[in-house]
Write a protein that holds these residues in place. Structure first.
Motif, PDB file in Angstrom:
ATOM      1  N   ARG A 308      40.106  37.647  48.235  1.00 39.41           N
ATOM      2  CA  ARG A 308      40.107  39.235  47.974  1.00 39.41           C
ATOM      3  C   ARG A 308      39.413  39.540  49.908  1.00 39.41           C
ATOM      4  NH1 ARG A 308      37.068  41.664  43.914  1.00 39.41           N
ATOM      5  NH2 ARG A 308      38.089  40.453  41.531  1.00 39.41           N
TER       6      ARG A 308
ATOM      7  N   GLY C  68      48.934  43.897  47.349  1.00 39.84           N
ATOM      8  CA  GLY C  68      47.553  43.355  47.451  1.00 39.84           C
ATOM      9  C   GLY C  68      47.337  42.473  48.893  1.00 39.84           C
ATOM     10  N   SER C  71      42.473  44.363  50.715  1.00 42.42           N
ATOM     11  CA  SER C  71      41.325  45.324  49.877  1.00 42.42           C
ATOM     12  C   SER C  71      40.790  46.499  50.363  1.00 42.42           C
ATOM     13  CB  SER C  71      40.888  43.885  49.588  1.00 42.42           C
ATOM     14  OG  SER C  71      39.463  43.931  50.725  1.00 42.42           O
ATOM     15  N   ASP C  83      45.609  46.617  38.881  1.00 45.74           N
ATOM     16  CA  ASP C  83      44.591  46.180  40.327  1.00 45.74           C
ATOM     17  C   ASP C  83      45.346  45.747  40.865  1.00 45.74           C
ATOM     18  OD1 ASP C  83      42.624  46.387  42.474  1.00 45.74           O
ATOM     19  OD2 ASP C  83      41.115  46.721  40.759  1.00 45.74           O
ATOM     20  N   HIS C  85      43.794  44.359  43.228  1.00 44.80           N
ATOM     21  CA  HIS C  85      42.844  43.215  43.460  1.00 44.80           C
ATOM     22  C   HIS C  85      43.180  42.203  43.033  1.00 44.80           C
ATOM     23  CE1 HIS C  85      39.461  44.105  46.581  1.00 44.80           C
ATOM     24  NE2 HIS C  85      39.843  42.487  46.490  1.00 44.80           N
ATOM     25  N   GLU C  86      42.990  41.961  41.588  1.00 45.32           N
ATOM     26  CA  GLU C  86      42.983  41.941  40.446  1.00 45.32           C
ATOM     27  C   GLU C  86      44.155  40.418  40.510  1.00 45.32           C
ATOM     28  OE1 GLU C  86      40.175  40.743  39.095  1.00 45.32           O
ATOM     29  OE2 GLU C  86      38.823  42.639  40.269  1.00 45.32           O
TER      30      GLU C  86
END
Lengths: 309, 127, 314
Positions: A308, C68, C71, C83, C85-86
């Motif tokens: 992330r 992506g 973030s 998304d 991010h996911e």
């Protein structure tokens, strides 16, 4: 109740095509090829250097007058305990070659491809490890070849001076016994396991930190400082911890070649190198398993940072 | 049929394409039932968005100038008489632009008409 | 040139969609600097959306967030229903991306090998189409990436972005470094791609005139904020240039009841760029004593320049 059929549907022309993510095997194969291409030039140079080394040793062995100059009085028998440190250095530096062209903290090609970042980094590290094993194998073969050509043997067969009761040393004076020693089989694995552990830590540093070289320096200096500090404190448990840590690391890399030997003054004058204990398979295996696990944890922590971002 | 777009033209692109098709009809480059270039071909040739070409063809179809046959392409409407539809339309568009230009330059209609007449009478200009 | 001091309100809502890309209140900081300060980007499915703005407006940051590669700090993002991010990897599988800059990543690879590398990763790779792109862009597969010029690298990047036939193209300055002929080829191929597949394009550029004919939706980004986003149809209708004659003693400080983006004053004439229904804007201008002589459309390039320079003045 079923949802009403008239739920707003996306225009069919834009319906998502079934997502076709590459299989992990394909990614791994592709990374093996990519790393191979990245290190091709350096690898060929290394190979050439090793071949030249073997040829030089062979030539020197054929002309004894030069040979004794070059090889000296060293027994040309190959002792794998002496290769541990070299393999460690190779393993530590190897991530630089594996990640050539990629900046893990920039927009690198690796991240733009359709693979989750952490998984992709792991695939690359694993692919790089295969190449590392190859490089270490070539190096080992070269050393073996050189030793054999120079008339030596693989492995050593010697008697080693061992302190009879190291627990009380040096208060009552050293008592040394001679113990026969021949290179055990597991020691031929040491350069590979030691190199791999260092590769894991090098990779973790390279992938997990924005400024790996800076962090490497920080880790090194901190280690030096702590070692000195622990030495100064004279607090028994801390001192023991530091000593055991260093010893465990050395046991993993060389099965204790550096830390198990100590110089002692003989009552009749002069110094000899004696062993406090001889290496054992058990201590080496324990240390190796511990450090491999530690290295894997470091790598996993490093790649997680890219999950992330 | 060649279609050109003028970068400096202030008309929207789809209007320019429509006028170009009409102009081709008036000049006789295409006639009733003739196929027009496909949307893909024309869009890529002009480097425009295919939707722009589709819009032009759709508007032309609404005006009865062409017929879009799904899966086959776009054709000039059968029985279309360019003199009835395209020619007056094109003339009006040319006139509209001339008027707008005149007005932009502060000229009134009479001045424009007079200048047009004068030019039309000049054999060197009309030849 | 002067800019009226009132705050400008331009439309930023393109309706309920479906949108191929939707961002809501996205904030991204680099240290203390907010690269993105909450733009609500909406890219309708099938549109060719151009994001214009000066350097540092946040265009590249936005595209990287959508891929992506970064973030966000706040807000929501939706790219093809996911998304980033996911599900960044699933999005990247369905996106053709031309990044900022001409770095091909692996300088020691030949172009051919680089194409093979990408082919392995994209299940939808169209080998025949890739060969055609290589031919059209005149790229030599045997050459090493290291030896390529800036423009040649851009061509390779365009091939990599198009060859897997993605439903969404994210292009960061796609024409950067291309010469006239290659740019023309690229635009023709892009147009064909739009005909062949249902494709949405989101591109950033500060040279709109190069891609203007392909574009049907515009967003203007400045200092991380969206000043406005609208379709070309809305623009043709509502974003217009008004040429007016004014008396010499005309008072330019008087308020105007219209969304005036830019006003350029001559001695007896004023040129306006304004947003709104033509009749309303004309009437508002007439009320100030200006006489509307002509109304002309504004190109996307002109509109962007007007909007952005206004921003800098006010």
């Amino acid at each position: 109740m079923n949802p009403p059929a008239a739920a707003p549907a996306k225009a069919s022309a834009f319906a998502q095509p079934p997502t076709r993510l590459p299989a992990l095997g394909v990614v791994f194969t592709e990374q093996i090829r990519t790393v191979g291409l990245a290190v091709r030039r350096e690898g060929l140079l290394f190979l050439a250097a090793m071949v030249a080394f073997v040829i030089a040793v062979a030539a020197a062995a054929m002309v004894p007058s030069i040979g004794s100059e070059l090889i000296g009085e060293l027994p040309p028998n190959l002792n794998p305990e002496e290769l541990g440190m070299l393999a460690a250095l190779v393993g530590l530096a190897f991530p630089l070659a594996v990640w050539k062209g990629e900046r893990p903290w920039g927009d690198t090609t690796l991240w733009t491809l359709p693979v989750p970042h952490a998984r992709h980094a792991l695939a690359k590290i694993a692919a790089g490890w295969l190449w590392l094993i190859g490089v270490l194998a070539v190096g080992m073969l070269a050393f073996c070849g050189a030793a054999l050509l120079a008339g030596g043997e693989l492995g050593i067969e010697v008697t080693r001076p061992v302190l009879a009761n190291p627990e009380v040393f040096p208060s009552t004076g050293p008592e040394v016994v001679s113990v026969p020693w021949s290179t055990p089989g597991y020691q031929w694995l040491m350069p590979f396991t030691g190199g791999s552990v260092m590769y894991l830590f090098g990779s973790a540093l390279w992938v997990g930190t924005r400024h790996p070289l800076r962090w490497a320096l920080v880790v090194w200096l901190t280690g030096l400082f702590l070692a000195g500090f622990f030495d100064l404190t004279q607090v028994e448990p801390i001192e023991r911890f530091a000593e055991d840590g260093i010893q465990g690391f050395d046991t993993m890399l060389t099965s204790g070649y550096e830390t198990l030997r100590t110089g002692i003054r003989r009552p009749e004058g002069g110094w000899i190198i004696a062993w406090t204990a001889l290496p054992t398979l058990g201590s080496w295996a324990t240390a190796t398993v511990f450090w491999i696990l530690a290295g894997l944890v470091a790598v996993l922590a490093a790649v997680r940072r890219h999950r992330r971002r | 049929m060649r279609i050109r777009l003028q970068p400096s033209d202030s008309r929207p692109l789809y209007v320019q394409i429509m006028d170009e098709v009409r102009s081709a009809l008036v000049r006789g480059t295409v006639g009733p039932d003739d196929p027009l270039p496909s949307v893909r071909e024309l869009a890529s040739g002009l480097r425009v968005n295919p939707r722009t070409v589709s819009q032009a063809y759709a508007e032309l179809e609404r005006d009865g100038v062409v017929r879009v046959q799904p899966g086959r392409g776009t054709f000039v409407a059968p029985g279309l008489r360019p003199d009835h539809e395209a020619r007056p339309h094109l003339a009006r568009e040319v006139a509209r632009r001339a008027l707008a230009d005149a007005s932009r330059n502060g000229l009134v209609l009479d001045e424009l008409m007079a200048a047009l007449q004068e030019l039309a009478d000049d054999p060197e200009v009309t030849s | 040139m002067t800019a009226p001091a009132t705050t400008l309100r331009l439309p930023t809502d393109l309706g309920t969609g479906p949108h191929a890309v939707a961002a809501r209140g996205v904030v991204k900081h680099f240290g203390p600097i907010a690269a993105l300060d909450g733009p609500d980007l909406q890219v309708p499915e099938g549109s060719v959306y151009v994001l214009v703005g000066p350097n540092g407006a946040g265009k590249s940051t936005l595209l990287r967030l959508l891929m992506g590669l970064l973030s966000r700090d706040e807000g929501t993002l939706d790219v093809l229903g996911a998304d980033p991010h996911e599900e960044g990897s699933a999005i990247r599988a369905a996106v053709g991306y031309v990044p900022e800059g001409q770095d091909l990543g692996y300088p020691w690879m030949t172009v051919g090998r680089l194409l093979e590398h990408h082919r392995a990763y994209f299940g939808t790779w169209d080998a025949a189409y890739a060969r055609r792109l290589v031919h059209e862009f005149d790229v030599d597969l045997a050459r090493s990436c290291r030896a390529l010029s800036k423009g040649e690298r851009r061509r390779v990047q365009l091939i990599l972005a198009l060859a897997h036939r993605p439903p969404l193209l994210l292009l960061d300055e796609p024409t950067d470094g291309l010469d006239h002929v290659v740019r023309d080829t690229a635009l023709a191929l892009l147009s064909e791609h739009l005909s062949d597949r249902p494709t949405t394009v989101l591109m950033s550029t500060h040279r709109v005139y190069e891609v203007e004919r392909l574009v049907d939706t515009v967003g203007v980004l400045s200092e991380g904020r969206l000043l406005g986003q609208f379709t070309r149809a809305a623009m043709n209708e509502r974003l217009l240039r008004y040429w007016t004659d004014v008396p010499t003693e005309w008072d330019e400080s008087q308020p105007v009841d219209a969304e005036v983006i830019r006003r350029t004053r001559g001695r007896r004439e004023v040129e306006w760029v304004a947003w709104g229904p033509r009749e309303e804007v004309s009437a508002a201008l007439e009320r100030t004593g200006a006489e509307v002589r002509d109304v002309t459309p504004v190109s996307i390039d002109d509109a962007a320049t007007a909007l952005l320079s206004r921003r800098e003045v006010s």
